[in-house]
Design a protein around this motif. Structure first.
Motif, PDB file in Angstrom:
ATOM      1  N   ASP A  55      -8.112  16.601 -28.106  1.00  0.00           N
ATOM      2  CA  ASP A  55      -6.819  17.221 -28.404  1.00  0.00           C
ATOM      3  C   ASP A  55      -6.805  17.866 -29.781  1.00  0.00           C
ATOM      4  O   ASP A  55      -6.114  18.852 -30.003  1.00  0.00           O
ATOM      5  CB  ASP A  55      -5.694  16.184 -28.334  1.00  0.00           C
ATOM      6  N   GLU A  56      -7.549  17.281 -30.712  1.00  0.00           N
ATOM      7  CA  GLU A  56      -7.597  17.781 -32.090  1.00  0.00           C
ATOM      8  C   GLU A  56      -8.590  18.929 -32.252  1.00  0.00           C
ATOM      9  O   GLU A  56      -8.793  19.423 -33.354  1.00  0.00           O
ATOM     10  CB  GLU A  56      -7.973  16.650 -33.040  1.00  0.00           C
ATOM     11  N   GLY A  57      -9.264  19.302 -31.164  1.00  0.00           N
ATOM     12  CA  GLY A  57     -10.169  20.442 -31.212  1.00  0.00           C
ATOM     13  C   GLY A  57     -11.590  20.118 -31.640  1.00  0.00           C
ATOM     14  O   GLY A  57     -12.323  21.006 -32.082  1.00  0.00           O
ATOM     15  N   ALA A  58     -12.001  18.870 -31.500  1.00  0.00           N
ATOM     16  CA  ALA A  58     -13.381  18.504 -31.845  1.00  0.00           C
ATOM     17  C   ALA A  58     -14.354  19.240 -30.932  1.00  0.00           C
ATOM     18  O   ALA A  58     -14.015  19.588 -29.799  1.00  0.00           O
ATOM     19  CB  ALA A  58     -13.580  16.997 -31.707  1.00  0.00           C
ATOM     20  N   ASP A  59     -15.548  19.473 -31.421  1.00  0.00           N
ATOM     21  CA  ASP A  59     -16.610  20.111 -30.646  1.00  0.00           C
ATOM     22  C   ASP A  59     -16.732  19.395 -29.297  1.00  0.00           C
ATOM     23  O   ASP A  59     -16.732  18.169 -29.235  1.00  0.00           O
ATOM     24  CB  ASP A  59     -17.918  20.003 -31.430  1.00  0.00           C
ATOM     25  N   THR A  60     -16.853  20.155 -28.234  1.00  0.00           N
ATOM     26  CA  THR A  60     -16.905  19.570 -26.887  1.00  0.00           C
ATOM     27  C   THR A  60     -18.162  18.738 -26.641  1.00  0.00           C
ATOM     28  O   THR A  60     -18.205  17.960 -25.691  1.00  0.00           O
ATOM     29  CB  THR A  60     -16.811  20.653 -25.804  1.00  0.00           C
ATOM     30  N   THR A  61     -19.171  18.871 -27.491  1.00  0.00           N
ATOM     31  CA  THR A  61     -20.394  18.074 -27.332  1.00  0.00           C
ATOM     32  C   THR A  61     -20.331  16.753 -28.095  1.00  0.00           C
ATOM     33  O   THR A  61     -21.281  15.972 -28.056  1.00  0.00           O
ATOM     34  CB  THR A  61     -21.635  18.865 -27.796  1.00  0.00           C
TER      35      THR A  61
END
Length: 112
Positions: A50-56
């Motif tokens: 939700d906070e936009g962290a890297d999807t990996t």
């Protein structure tokens, strides 16, 4: 109930979730710690997404403090982001049941 459903979380608010532990996940000494751990990981991972962290980003290290035993029923999970950097994030999920802290954890999530 399968593992995905058993460890799923429902959003209650900003960085706050609810989960339900069924009696299927108990032993003679109460609720299995692993199911509570998996619920906390799911809540923390959801917050980071939700906070936009890297999807990996993946969980790399975890420490759990089982303060008191959980019982069958609803759990509340509050997640605090302690640090969010470019490649590593640290979260502290706190699991409560009936307003009592049952599990406190520290997670380190990193990119590959």
């Amino acid at each position: 109930m399968n593992w995905i459903d058993a460890t799923g979380v429902t959003r209650l608010g900003d960085r706050c979730f609810r989960a339900h532990v069924d009696e299927q996940w108990t032993s003679l000494q109460g609720v299995h710690g692993g199911v509570v751990a998996a619920i906390a990981v799911n809540a923390s991972s959801t917050v980071l997404r939700d906070e936009g962290a890297d999807t990996t980003t993946q969980l790399r290290a975890a420490t759990f403090g089982y303060v008191s035993g959980n019982t069958v029923g609803d759990l509340t999970i509050d997640v605090e982001i302690i640090r969010r950097g470019r490649t590593m994030s640290t979260t502290h999920p706190r699991v409560t049941q009936a307003d009592n802290t049952t599990t406190a954890a520290r997670f380190h999530h990193t990119t590959p």
